[in-house]
Design an enzyme around this catalytic site. Structure first.
Site, PDB file in Angstrom:
ATOM      1  CE  LYS A 173      -1.546   2.967   2.658  1.00 22.82           C
ATOM      2  NZ  LYS A 173      -1.558   4.127   1.727  1.00 22.82           N
ATOM      3  N   PRO A 174       0.995   1.910  -1.155  1.00 20.02           N
ATOM      4  CG  PRO A 174       0.789   2.730  -3.329  1.00 20.02           C
ATOM      5  CD  PRO A 174       0.331   1.609  -2.440  1.00 20.02           C
ATOM      6  N   GLY A 226       7.236   5.284   7.743  1.00 24.68           N
ATOM      7  CA  GLY A 226       6.415   6.483   7.809  1.00 24.68           C
ATOM      8  C   GLY A 226       6.586   7.151   9.152  1.00 24.68           C
ATOM      9  CB  SER A 227       4.479   9.600  10.878  1.00 30.03           C
ATOM     10  OG  SER A 227       3.270   8.885  10.880  1.00 30.03           O
ATOM     11  CD  GLU A 382      10.759  13.103  10.938  1.00 32.36           C
ATOM     12  OE1 GLU A 382       9.592  12.722  11.114  1.00 32.36           O
ATOM     13  OE2 GLU A 382      11.514  12.586  10.104  1.00 32.36           O
TER      14      GLU A 382
END
Ligand code: NAD
Length: 480
Positions: A173-174, A226-227, A382
């Site tokens: 899943k992009p 990811g996050s 970030e």
């Protein structure tokens, strides 16, 4: 306008709901493509397709799996320009960077085509003469891979290269922002001849599909980049089934420049580490610590270089920095800069949304801040943008303490010509990766790892294979 489908069970398909979502070019804010917006049912269908072929795929020979992966690598190299164009269109990074990423992805597939042949086991000396003890390694099962938008080709390759090499079918899943690059990679898989069901792609919202990956018993492993926020959600959700997980999460890299460093090289390294991909990489330097005796010289040289960077559409000649991924990203960068300035930081250059004479696009001017201190957001969160905050330090002990004061532990950088210092600082930094005089430590054949809240598990090189293999112990009593 690209109108594309998902790839499930060897077929290009729409969502069962027929719903779609648009893909936007962040440099122009124009819609450039339409892809299916997958439902949970689509994800379940893809998981079923993968599960059905698990047995046959896991029993293919290493050479067979090697051939499919090697062919994929070759196809990506052949189509590098075309895929890089798609990548720049939907992600925004300069074309040369995009092409570099596609070739890097090809390198990962090549590496894992080779690693498929090295899934070794062990024999262990037994305590009695009639016993034989073996440890073998077997594929985990169906893998769900969730990837981010900042490296839409590379992250897929680094995850599913080793998964496929190990004998695991995958469902990818992009990120919603960058499905077209993923689709181009799946076109290569199709051409490479992977059996139907081994590689599956669902495009859609993470918050909708994540729960299916977590709750579906057929998914044996989730690999995510990811996050940290979403990583923690997946870690909690995996506990119910003790699902295997690998998480590559956010970072807040310290970039430490000692007074004995080669100043010009350190400045150039800072440009690469901070401004590549418009500052949107998890290993980007976030806090630039400069020894006080060279602060002025470093900041002057850096400012000169930063002012020479060219912003623009990634297809324009000579462009170094493209747009941020979207307006939300732009707002976050603005918030960090304003917060720092309100708390006493000094603006050396940049500092604002780039004025493009009324043109659209989420561009932020490359920025340098000095007088930065720990009270500022930019020192803890970030920024994911082209902002270089400079902080001064006087001693080695002090900078190590400051650098380690973060809940993140992904990349870190040290610039010095003193070998002893290089070793001491590298060993004392609480980070999974240290670049010594090296702004680009990531290579296919080595380790990529985040400590602390930057991740769980690891990727890259021979190490990446472990994440998709279970160990099995066999104890055998021999008959007379
Ligand atoms: P994100 O976590 O929002 O999204 C990443 C992926 O997770 C996307 O595919 C998204 O659709 C999906 N997702 C979102 N919510 C989900 C949910 N509830 N369940 C399942 N999936 C869900 O992160 P992002 O903004 O796209 O990417 C930037 C972040 O990624 C940064 O923090 C960066 O540091 C990190 N990153 C880490 C690495 C690494 O290797 N450590 C590499 C690149 C990026």
């Amino acid at each position: 306008m690209m109108e594309k489908k998902m790839y499930i069970g060897g077929q290009w398909v729409h969502s069962v709901t027929e719903k779609t979502s648009n893909v936007t070019n962040p440099a122009t804010e124009e819609v450039i493509g339409v892809v299916p917006s997958a439902s949970r049912e689509d994800a379940a269908i893809a998981i079923d397709a993968a599960n059905e072929v698990f047995e046959s795929w896991s029993k293919t020979t290493a050479s067979e799996r090697c051939n499919y992966l090697f062919k994929t690598s070759e196809l990506l190299i052949e189509r590098a320009d075309e895929i890089a164009e798609i990548l720049t269109l939907e992600q925004g990074k300069p074309f040369a960077e995009a092409k570099g990423e596609v070739l890097f992805a090809a390198e990962y597939f090549r590496l894992y085509s080779e690693e498929a042949k090295r899934i070794y086991g062990e024999t262990i000396p037994a305590p009695t003469p009639n016993k034989r003890l073996l440890v073998i390694r077997q594929p985990i099962g169906v893998v769900a891979a969730i990837t981010p938008w900042n490296f839409p080709a590379l992250m897929i390759a680094r995850k599913i290269g080793p998964a496929l090499a190990a004998g695991c079918p995958v469902v990818v899943k992009p990120a919603e922002q960058t499905p077209l690059t993923a689709i181009a990679i799946f076109e290569a898989f199709e051409k490479a001849g992977f059996p139907a069901g081994v590689v599956n792609l669902v495009t859609g919202k993470g918050s909708r599909l994540g729960p299916e990956f977590l709750e579906n018993q057929k998914v044996k492993k989730i690999t995510f980049t990811g996050s940290t926020e979403v990583g923690k959600y997946l870690a909690k959700g995996s506990a119910d089934q003790m699902k295997r997980i690998s998480l590559e999460l956010g970072g807040h890299a310290p970039f430490i420049v000692f007074e004995d460093a080669d100043l010009d090289k350190a400045v150039e390294a800072c440009i690469i580490s901070k401004f590549r991909n418009a500052g949107q990489t998890c290993i980007c330097s976030n806090r630039i610590y400069v020894q006080d005796s060279i602060m002025k010289a470093f900041s002057d040289k850096l400012a000169e270089r930063v002012q020479s960077l060219k912003l623009g559409n990634g297809f324009e000649k000579g462009v170094d920095i493209g747009p941020l991924i979207d307006r939300n990203a732009l707002e976050k960068v603005q918030e960090h800069v304003e917060d720092a300035l309100n708390k006493g930081a000094k603006l050396v250059t940049g500092g604002s949304v780039w004025n493009r004479d009324g043109l659209a696009g989420s561009f932020f001017a490359p920025t340098i801040l000095t007088n930065v201190d720990d009270s500022m957001l930019i020192c803890h969160e970030e920024t994911f943008g082209p902002v270089a905050p400079l902080l001064s330090f006087s001693t080695e002990e002090e900078v190590i303490k400051k650098a380690n004061n973060s809940s993140y532990g992904l990349a870190s950088y040290v610039f010095t010509r003193d070998l002893g210092k290089a070793f001491r600082v590298s060993e004392n930094l609480e980070y999974g990766m240290v670049g010594v005089n090296d702004p680009l430590p990531t290579v296919a054949q080595s380790l990529f790892i985040g400590w602390k809240e930057s991740g769980l598990g690891y990727e890259g090189g021979k190490y990446g294979m472990d994440q998709y293999l279970e160990l099995k112990y066999i104890s055998m009593v021999l008959n007379d």
